[in-house]
Design a protein around this motif. Structure first.
Motif, PDB file in Angstrom:
ATOM      1  N   ASP A  85      -8.006   7.092   0.215  1.00  0.00           N
ATOM      2  CA  ASP A  85      -7.150   6.567   1.394  1.00  0.00           C
ATOM      3  C   ASP A  85      -5.831   5.889   0.878  1.00  0.00           C
ATOM      4  N   PRO A  86      -4.646   6.118   1.274  1.00  0.00           N
ATOM      5  CA  PRO A  86      -3.382   5.345   0.831  1.00  0.00           C
ATOM      6  C   PRO A  86      -3.343   3.952   1.056  1.00  0.00           C
ATOM      7  N   SER A  87      -4.045   3.562   2.164  1.00  0.00           N
ATOM      8  CA  SER A  87      -4.178   2.171   2.463  1.00  0.00           C
ATOM      9  C   SER A  87      -4.678   1.354   1.525  1.00  0.00           C
ATOM     10  N   VAL A  88      -5.543   1.933   0.548  1.00  0.00           N
ATOM     11  CA  VAL A  88      -6.306   0.987  -0.395  1.00  0.00           C
ATOM     12  C   VAL A  88      -5.778   1.156  -1.724  1.00  0.00           C
TER      13      VAL A  88
ATOM     14  N   SER B 143       4.061   8.452  -3.597  1.00  0.00           N
ATOM     15  CA  SER B 143       4.248   7.039  -3.352  1.00  0.00           C
ATOM     16  C   SER B 143       4.294   6.421  -4.627  1.00  0.00           C
TER      17      SER B 143
ATOM     18  N   THR C  10       2.050   5.172   0.932  1.00  0.00           N
ATOM     19  CA  THR C  10       1.908   6.069   2.503  1.00  0.00           C
ATOM     20  C   THR C  10       1.233   7.204   2.087  1.00  0.00           C
TER      21      THR C  10
ATOM     22  N   ALA D  40       0.762  -1.187  -0.006  1.00  0.00           N
ATOM     23  CA  ALA D  40       0.012  -0.012  -0.074  1.00  0.00           C
ATOM     24  C   ALA D  40       1.109   1.334   0.002  1.00  0.00           C
TER      25      ALA D  40
ATOM     26  N   ASN E 216      -2.460   0.486  -4.053  1.00  0.00           N
ATOM     27  CA  ASN E 216      -1.199  -0.294  -4.188  1.00  0.00           C
ATOM     28  C   ASN E 216      -0.225   0.616  -5.108  1.00  0.00           C
TER      29      ASN E 216
END
Length: 372
Positions: free
Chosen positions: A176-179, A197, A151, A149, A181
């Motif tokens: 949302d950066p967590s979703v 990122s 950041t 993921a 890749n």
């Protein structure tokens, strides 16, 4: 480029019918615009009445895009998660969308489609055999890689001249950066929209396909709420279907995409066959030496795709930023490369000139006499 101002009448023809005529005042060493109204899908010829000192450019041709070209699209994904994207694709004029899940999708769906949208899926781990491909949050990226993921997924850079972003403002995009890749792009892709990122949106051409990758699912971001979301989707669909440019310069090659499963590509002018490009897949060069309007027809499993190409004696004057060419970043031209470098030839020629000058200098050199 003349030293004196001139007045010239310009006739505009739509096919064989006169569309308009106007007198234009052109200053010395200058230019002047010609404005006129024509319908969508028109085949325009502009003609200088009476000609001028250079007859080769007394005529010019323009292909006006049709209002909407039909696009057969197949969207593969979870129906609930892909609803926003499916609605945006279906809203594009001319788009005909069929929905498939990972279990119901078949390879024949791709062969019978102009565009395949894979939302969170990549059946078989390979790109589908269609002219256009849109990968949304792909689990794998052929030729590249999908890492962990992000950041930081804030928009930090965009290719402003990209046709994918024409009329699109994504500065307020929130995701949302967590979703998301991190994508390692293959060599044939170029980043269009990036975050610190990594790339958020990228595009390129491979094997005759035009491929776009979106690193996140629109449903997990603010993208569907942005007013420019429908424009972005329309741009993506339009670009994936531009397998040959609408304009060219006589004597200069243009790239023609031959997607998987395509048959022969025929180039005609005034109903007469001019050139036939072999079937296959990849990107091949096409050079037309005579200005005019040409019809380019490509046979496919989904049906014949036809477009028109306007060839002129010289390129149109530049207007604004140079468009970012996403279509042939890493084209695989058959029968010759479109990106041959002239640098070695120019360097060799320069060395030859220096050698010749040295030899001539040695021949004409005379002894210097000193007079007391």
């Amino acid at each position: 480029s003349g030293p004196q101002a001139v007045q010239q009448r310009v006739d505009v023809l739509n096919g064989d019918a006169a569309a308009s005529s106007s007198t234009v005042s052109v200053p010395a060493h200058g230019s002047a615009p010609v404005a006129f109204h024509v319908p969508a899908g028109a085949r325009i010829e502009l003609r200088l009445s009476g000609g001028d000192d250079l007859a080769a450019d007394d005529d010019a041709w323009v292909v006006v895009p049709a209002a909407a070209s039909p696009v057969r699209a197949t969207l593969v994904g979870d129906p609930s998660a892909a609803l926003a994207l499916a609605s945006a694709v279906a809203a594009v004029p001319g788009a005909q969308v069929q929905l498939r899940t990972g279990a119901t999708y078949r390879a024949a769906d791709a062969r019978n489609s102009d565009l395949v949208v894979l939302d969170g899926a990549l059946p078989g781990g390979t790109l589908p055999a269609s002219a256009g491909v849109l990968l949304v949050a792909p689990p794998r990226l052929p030729g590249g890689a999908v890492r962990g993921a992000m950041t930081d997924a804030r928009v930090s850079d965009e290719a402003g001249a990209s046709p994918l972003l024409a009329g699109v403002d994504l500065t307020s995009l929130a995701v949302d950066p967590s979703v998301v890749n991190r994508l390692v792009l293959p060599h044939w892709m170029t980043a269009v929209l990036s975050a610190p990122s990594g790339p958020l949106l990228a595009a390129g051409t491979v094997g005759g396909r035009r491929v776009v990758v979106l690193a996140f699912d629109p449903g997990s971001s603010s993208l569907p709420q942005l007013s420019t979301f429908p424009v972005l989707v329309a741009n993506l669909l339009a670009w994936t279907q531009e397998w040959v440019p609408s304009s060219a310069v006589a004597g200069q090659p243009v790239a023609v995409d031959l997607p998987p499963g395509s048959g022969a590509t025929r180039v005609s002018s005034n109903g007469q066959l001019v050139r036939t490009l072999p079937k296959g897949r990849g990107t091949v060069p096409l050079t037309l030496t005579r200005p005019g309007l040409y019809e380019v027809a490509q046979t496919r499993t989904a049906g014949t795709s036809t477009t028109e190409l306007a060839v002129n004696a010289s390129p149109p004057p530049a207007a604004g930023a140079t468009p970012l060419d996403l279509s042939h970043v890493a084209a695989e031209p058959a029968g010759g490369s479109l990106r041959s470098s002239w640098a070695p030839w120019l360097l060799g020629f320069a060395m030859l000139v220096l050698i010749v000058e040295a030899l001539l200098a040695a021949r004409v050199r005379r002894p210097v006499r000193t007079v007391a």
